[in-house]
Structure formats: structure tokens, C-alpha cells
Write a protein that holds these residues in place. Structure first.
Motif, short mmCIF file in Angstrom:
data_model
loop_
_atom_site.label_atom_id
_atom_site.label_comp_id
_atom_site.label_asym_id
_atom_site.label_seq_id
_atom_site.Cartn_x
_atom_site.Cartn_y
_atom_site.Cartn_z
N SER A 81 -5.39 20.67 -13.69
CA SER A 81 -4.26 20.29 -12.84
C SER A 81 -3.72 21.49 -12.07
CB SER A 81 -3.15 19.68 -13.71
OG SER A 81 -1.97 19.49 -12.96
N LEU A 82 -3.68 22.65 -12.72
CA LEU A 82 -3.19 23.87 -12.07
C LEU A 82 -4.04 24.22 -10.86
CD1 LEU A 82 -1.32 26.35 -11.99
CD2 LEU A 82 -2.90 27.47 -13.60
N ILE A 83 -5.36 24.13 -11.00
CA ILE A 83 -6.27 24.43 -9.90
C ILE A 83 -5.98 23.50 -8.71
CG2 ILE A 83 -8.70 24.29 -9.19
CD1 ILE A 83 -9.36 25.36 -12.06
N THR A 84 -5.71 22.23 -9.02
CA THR A 84 -5.37 21.27 -7.97
C THR A 84 -4.04 21.62 -7.32
OG1 THR A 84 -6.57 19.50 -9.10
CG2 THR A 84 -4.94 18.84 -7.46
N ARG A 85 -3.04 21.95 -8.13
CA ARG A 85 -1.71 22.27 -7.58
C ARG A 85 -1.75 23.52 -6.71
NH1 ARG A 85 -0.20 21.38 -12.91
NH2 ARG A 85 0.52 23.54 -13.21
N LEU A 86 -2.64 24.44 -7.04
CA LEU A 86 -2.77 25.68 -6.26
C LEU A 86 -3.57 25.47 -4.98
CD1 LEU A 86 -3.47 28.18 -9.19
CD2 LEU A 86 -1.38 28.04 -7.82
N LYS A 87 -4.05 24.24 -4.79
CA LYS A 87 -4.81 23.87 -3.58
C LYS A 87 -6.10 24.68 -3.45
CE LYS A 87 -0.58 22.42 -1.25
NZ LYS A 87 0.32 22.58 -0.08
N ILE A 88 -6.71 24.94 -4.60
CA ILE A 88 -8.01 25.61 -4.64
C ILE A 88 -9.10 24.54 -4.55
CG2 ILE A 88 -9.57 26.97 -6.08
CD1 ILE A 88 -7.14 28.26 -7.36
N PRO A 89 -10.10 24.72 -3.70
CA PRO A 89 -11.22 23.76 -3.66
C PRO A 89 -11.81 23.58 -5.06
CG PRO A 89 -11.40 25.31 -1.85
CD PRO A 89 -10.28 25.81 -2.73
#
Length: 391
Positions: free
Chosen positions: A336-344
Motif C-alpha cells: 500500500s505504501l508503494i501505491t501511496r508514494l505513486k511509485i510504478p
């Protein structure tokens, strides 16, 4: 308790505004003719000027030389050019200023431009573990990203071919001083802050689950690194001028670097390296792309360790849950963190085709130095399946 050895940088200066102490630190190491190893991006954004302003209190213009030709994943030619540049300047000290590539290059330059060694070494004969002989020049490393932890690691990576890299591992690569100053990171773009922050988190996670050299000291550092990084990465990414968050990220990355320098990383990095080699995907982003899938692969063996780390990444989590439940929360939170950080989060977003996956898996299996540290044994079939899930 299992015995262990722990090595790290001699001195760490961690303070907002610490760059103002640079000339004084050079003086403490008897540096009179420093060479700064950096890249064009650092020059373009004005950070080099900040560093030079703080050196001119002690040095004349002709005493300082700047090599600003470092590129991401530096090639042997770039490293050798930097060595030749330092020799031509009669450098008596090296300052690495920038991201991991600049700091890694600076480490090697400090070794190979030391002209007092009786038997001068070449780049080719110091690859591997403990191949460095003799002394090095005094070395100061100053990170401008919170990610690689290169300022406290005894390894440097060089690109040796179109898709191949080699490592140099030696205690001689540890600098005399690491200087951590958040004021040098505020211009970092959000996507770089996010990806390098995830890179640092991977260092802490893989150090904590490292199969061979995991130890009580690296465990302690990994936990505190994850706490600092988890609590500050979103603020640092989306409010980049928050100096407190930036300083906490620098310290977190440093602690994670100390941890994995002594309890080495594993399969996440093994699968990330081919992505950088073949597609020039930045290292932190490569780690983020495969991280959730490697965690799920390792979970049946590493779930207790993941459960122990959960309170350090999820503030206020209910710790009375079973280790399996906490481990699930840990993996879901990072995803979820990776998604929230807008990382591909998919390989196909970055130009990887499905036909490339077998080659990536084959190359990942060559990273035996890393795979032996993984908590669960990984085969080619496993690696290919992980790439497919990340695709």
C-alpha cells in the motif's frame, strides 16, 4: 548468542547544517588538495556551489578540483577517468558528494589514486572480496539522497559491461567521515525521494532476515531504520522542504546501510539488479517493483521476522495478533505504501516485455552472493514466477 563482527564508518556527523563543518573536517584529516567526486545533476541544481562555499573558508580555488562526470551505475571508464583526474591534481583527500554512484566512485578513487602504495593496484584486480591492499586517501562521503547508505557500507558497484556489474568489498571502502545534512536533500524530486526511501527500507528488511550474518546489532539498527523511514517517507516525498522529515530519512538510510553492510541483502536485490542492467531502471525503483512479491515468496519461512518488524512500520498496530496475521499486515502495508508514494508497481509500465522475463530470471540466478543470504532458497522457476507476478 551467535558471535559476529561489525564494521562501520569511523565518524558520522548527523545534523541539519553540518555542511558548514566540512572545511573543519578536511582539516582534521590533513586534507590540503581535495578532489570532489560528483555528477552533473548536483552541479545543475546548485548543491555543488553550497559545498564549495563551505570549503573556500579554508582552501584556495586552485587547491580544490571537481570531477562531475559520474553517471548512474558508473562504468569502468568513468571510474578510471575519475582516478586519473585525482592523480593529475595530486589529490591528498577525496570527497564523495551525491547519490550512491558518486559515493561508490569516490571510494574507489580514494584507493586507486593513493600514490604512496608500494604496489599500485588497478580497478580490475580489486573486484571481489578483500582484494584491496595498501592504504587509501582520506575520504569523506556526503549523501544527497536518503537511500543507498553507501556512506557506511564497505562495498562499491561498477558497471563492467552492457548489462553486467561487479562489486568491490573491503573495509578500506568505509570512509573516515560520513556527513548527513538534510539541507542537501531538499531539492530532491518526489519520485526520487520515494524510490530511494523504499531502497533504504529494503536494506533494513533484508538485513533483518539475512540468513547468514544476521546479528543482534544489525537487528537493532534495522528496526530503528524502519521506524524512522516509515514515519517520514510520505512527508519527505510530498513535503520535500520539511527538514525534520528529511533528516530522519537520512539517518534511517544510514542505519539501514550499517545493518546491511554487516548482515547482507538478499533476493530483492538479486532480482532488482537485472532490471537496472537491462532496462536502466533506477535501483530504488527496481527494488520497489519486486519487493512485495519477494516478501510473499519468503513469508512461509520469514513470517516471524516480518511479524517482529510490523510495529516498526505500522504505528500503533495491535501486537497481540498471531505472527502470521502480523506478517500479512506487514506485506500489505508495504504494498500500500508503494501505491501511496505513486511509485510504478508493474514491470510493463517501464518498458519490460513478457518475453524478457526468462532472461531476467536467468540473470537473477547469477547473483549468488546475494541469494545465499535469502531466508528461503530460490530457484530459476521461483525467480521467473516472481517476475511474472511483478509484470
Amino acid at each position: 548468542m551467535q558471535g559476529f563482527e561489525f564494521n562501520t564508518t569511523k565518524r558520522i556527523l548527523c545534523e541539519i547544517g553540518a555542511i558548514k563543518l566540512l572545511a573543519q573536517q578536511c582539516q582534521s584529516l590533513n586534507i590540503g588538495r581535495p578532489v570532489i567526486i560528483t555528477d552533473a545533476g548536483i552541479v545543475a541544481c546548485g548543491l555543488l556551489a553550497t559545498l564549495l562555499n563551505n570549503l573556500h573558508n579554508l582552501f584556495t580555488d586552485d587547491a580544490i578540483a571537481v570531477f562531475d562526470k559520474v553517471e548512474a551505475d558508473p562504468s569502468e571508464d568513468i571510474v578510471q577517468n575519475a582516478v586519473d583526474f585525482a592523480k593529475a591534481h595530486n589529490a591528498d583527500g577525496i570527497i564523495g558528494f551525491g547519490g550512491g554512484s558518486s559515493m561508490d566512485t569516490a571510494k574507489i578513487v580514494a584507493i586507486l589514486s593513493q600514490q604512496q602504495n608500494l604496489t599500485p593496484q588497478t580497478l580490475q584486480n580489486i573486484y571481489g572480496v578483500d582484494q584491496v591492499a595498501g592504504t587509501r586517501l582520506p575520504l569523506i562521503l556526503i549523501p544527497t539522497t536518503a537511500g543507498t547508505g553507501s556512506e557506511v557500507t564497505q562495498i562499491a558497484i561498477v558497471t563492467t559491461g552492457e548489462t553486467t556489474k561487479a562489486g568491490i568489498v573491503s573495509k578500506q571502502l568505509l570512509p573516515d567521515i560520513a556527513l548527513l545534512d538534510a539541507e542537501l536533500t531538499t531539492g530532491l524530486p518526489a519520485h526520487v525521494t520515494a524510490a530511494t526511501g523504499i531502497d533504504a527500507m529494503v536494506h533494513a528488511i533484508e538485513a533483518y532476515t539475512s540468513k547468514i550474518k544476521k546479528n543482534v546489532y544489525s537487528d537493532m539498527l534495522a528496526k530503528e531504520a524502519l521506524r524512522l523511514l516509515s514515519q517520514n517517507i510520505e512527508t519527505a516525498t510530498f513535503n520535500g522542504h520539511d527538514l525534520n522529515a528529511r533528516q530522519n530519512m537520512l539517518l534511517g538510510a544510514c542505519l539501514a546501510g550499517q545493518a546491511f553492510a554487516n548482515a547482507p541483502v538478499a533476493a530483492v536485490h538479486a532480482l532488482a539488479y537485472p532490471l537496472g542492467g537491462h532496462f536502466h531502471i533506477p535501483h530504488g525503483l527496481s527494488n520497489a517493483l519486486v519487493l512485495p512479491h519477494v516478501l510473499k515468496f519468503n513469508e512461509e519461512i520469514a513470517f516471524k521476522a516480518y511479524a517482529e518488524l510490523t510495529p516498526f512500520v505500522i504505528k500503533g498496530v495491535e501486537q497481540e495478533q498471531t505472527p502470521h496475521a502480523l506478517s500479512q499486515l506487514f506485506i500489505e502495508h508495504l504494498e500500500s505504501l508503494i501505491t501511496r508514494l505513486k511509485i510504478p508497481n508493474k514491470l510493463h509500465m517501464l518498458g519490460v516485455k513478457e518475453k524478457h522475463l526468462p532472461k531476467l530470471a536467468k540473470d537473477a540466478m547469477l547473483q549468488t552472493r546475494l541469494l545465499i543470504n535469502n531466508p528461503k532458497e530460490m530457484t530459476y522457476v521461483d525467480a521467473l514466477a516472481i517476475y511474472k507476478r511483478a509484470f
